[in-house]
Design a protein around this motif. Structure first.
Motif, PDB file in Angstrom:
ATOM      1  N   ILE A  14     -10.788  34.129 -30.570  1.00  0.00           N
ATOM      2  CA  ILE A  14     -10.000  35.109 -31.319  1.00  0.00           C
ATOM      3  C   ILE A  14      -8.649  34.459 -31.626  1.00  0.00           C
ATOM      4  O   ILE A  14      -7.922  34.065 -30.711  1.00  0.00           O
ATOM      5  N   ALA A  15      -8.303  34.357 -32.907  1.00  0.00           N
ATOM      6  CA  ALA A  15      -7.068  33.681 -33.310  1.00  0.00           C
ATOM      7  C   ALA A  15      -5.834  34.553 -33.119  1.00  0.00           C
ATOM      8  O   ALA A  15      -4.753  34.053 -32.821  1.00  0.00           O
ATOM      9  N   ASP A  35      -0.107  39.923 -34.493  1.00  0.00           N
ATOM     10  CA  ASP A  35       0.752  39.780 -33.314  1.00  0.00           C
ATOM     11  C   ASP A  35       1.435  38.410 -33.273  1.00  0.00           C
ATOM     12  O   ASP A  35       2.410  38.219 -32.549  1.00  0.00           O
ATOM     13  N   THR A  36       0.958  37.473 -34.075  1.00  0.00           N
ATOM     14  CA  THR A  36       1.575  36.140 -34.166  1.00  0.00           C
ATOM     15  C   THR A  36       2.728  36.105 -35.165  1.00  0.00           C
ATOM     16  O   THR A  36       3.409  35.091 -35.275  1.00  0.00           O
ATOM     17  N   GLY A  37       2.899  37.195 -35.930  1.00  0.00           N
ATOM     18  CA  GLY A  37       3.941  37.259 -36.948  1.00  0.00           C
ATOM     19  C   GLY A  37       3.463  36.935 -38.348  1.00  0.00           C
ATOM     20  O   GLY A  37       4.206  37.091 -39.320  1.00  0.00           O
ATOM     21  N   GLU A  38       2.224  36.496 -38.489  1.00  0.00           N
ATOM     22  CA  GLU A  38       1.671  36.142 -39.800  1.00  0.00           C
ATOM     23  C   GLU A  38       1.276  37.399 -40.571  1.00  0.00           C
ATOM     24  O   GLU A  38       0.669  38.325 -40.021  1.00  0.00           O
ATOM     25  N   ASP A  39       1.619  37.437 -41.866  1.00  0.00           N
ATOM     26  CA  ASP A  39       1.209  38.541 -42.733  1.00  0.00           C
ATOM     27  C   ASP A  39      -0.251  38.378 -43.123  1.00  0.00           C
ATOM     28  O   ASP A  39      -0.720  37.255 -43.348  1.00  0.00           O
ATOM     29  N   LEU A  56     -12.554  40.797 -37.516  1.00  0.00           N
ATOM     30  CA  LEU A  56     -12.489  40.539 -38.951  1.00  0.00           C
ATOM     31  C   LEU A  56     -12.249  39.064 -39.200  1.00  0.00           C
ATOM     32  O   LEU A  56     -11.605  38.379 -38.404  1.00  0.00           O
ATOM     33  N   THR A  57     -12.747  38.602 -40.347  1.00  0.00           N
ATOM     34  CA  THR A  57     -12.513  37.213 -40.747  1.00  0.00           C
ATOM     35  C   THR A  57     -12.371  37.152 -42.265  1.00  0.00           C
ATOM     36  O   THR A  57     -12.599  38.133 -42.966  1.00  0.00           O
ATOM     37  N   ARG A  62     -10.932  32.112 -39.476  1.00  0.00           N
ATOM     38  CA  ARG A  62     -10.263  32.563 -38.258  1.00  0.00           C
ATOM     39  C   ARG A  62     -10.712  33.993 -37.967  1.00  0.00           C
ATOM     40  O   ARG A  62     -10.916  34.780 -38.892  1.00  0.00           O
ATOM     41  N   VAL A  63     -10.838  34.339 -36.696  1.00  0.00           N
ATOM     42  CA  VAL A  63     -11.280  35.672 -36.305  1.00  0.00           C
ATOM     43  C   VAL A  63     -10.087  36.450 -35.757  1.00  0.00           C
ATOM     44  O   VAL A  63      -9.362  35.962 -34.889  1.00  0.00           O
ATOM     45  N   ILE A  64      -9.922  37.649 -36.284  1.00  0.00           N
ATOM     46  CA  ILE A  64      -8.818  38.529 -35.892  1.00  0.00           C
ATOM     47  C   ILE A  64      -9.414  39.783 -35.259  1.00  0.00           C
ATOM     48  O   ILE A  64     -10.325  40.394 -35.813  1.00  0.00           O
TER      49      ILE A  64
END
Length: 166
Positions: A14-15, A35-39, A56-57, A62-64
């Motif tokens: 999970i990214a 949660d990493t700050g990426e939009d 989701l991907t 990458r998996v969110i």
């Protein structure tokens, strides 16, 4: 910007996490922040509800993980099953989304409903909790799985967030 459009059943890695309240997990077009700050941009078919734990991907694979945010709710308990059923009936009669738990109901915080439920004999406790209401009789179950993208993916579409400058 990362675009998420495909729900997958499982993943080894999970990214990041996408923490959202229920009201945003119901939207079919959404711009949010991981949660990493990426939009990220999320595109789903109208009527899709993202549930806590959904994965989701997008194109970059990458998996969110979707996480239900804690939000203001009321936990409704009663001295007996009959009173709890009466509360559920009256909430349903008002088309109020409700989460059904073992011996309790949970709804979004609403002072008018709190007063009505107390009048029916319920104990109504304010809680910050993840809100996962029932999907409804025609909404399908939690196990429904989509193959491929959840919705058509626009080539260039700006997703606006409340509070973004015009």
């Amino acid at each position: 910007m990362l675009t998420l459009h495909t729900k997958i059943p499982s993943a080894d890695i999970i990214a990041a996490q996408l923490v959202l309240p229920y009201e945003l997990r119901e939207k079919c077009r959404l711009r949010a922040t991981l949660d990493t700050g990426e939009d990220v941009a999320v595109f789903t078919v109208r009527g899709t509800v993202l549930r806590d734990g959904d994965l989701l991907t997008g194109e970059d694979k990458r998996v969110i993980k979707v996480v239900a945010a804690l939000e203001p709710t009321y936990k409704i308990t009663c001295a007996d099953a009959h009173t709890l059923l009466r509360c559920a009936f009256h909430l349903g009669n008002r088309h109020t989304q409700a989460q059904v738990g073992d011996g309790y109901l949970r709804i979004r915080a609403d002072a008018v409903l709190k007063e009505m439920l107390a009048g029916l004999g319920a104990t109504v406790a304010e809680e910050k909790a993840a809100f996962e209401p029932e999907s409804g009789a025609y909404g399908g179950g939690h196990g429904h799985h989509h193959e491929g993208p959840l919705a058509p993916i626009p080539l260039r579409q700006k997703i606006h967030r409340p509070g973004d400058p015009a």
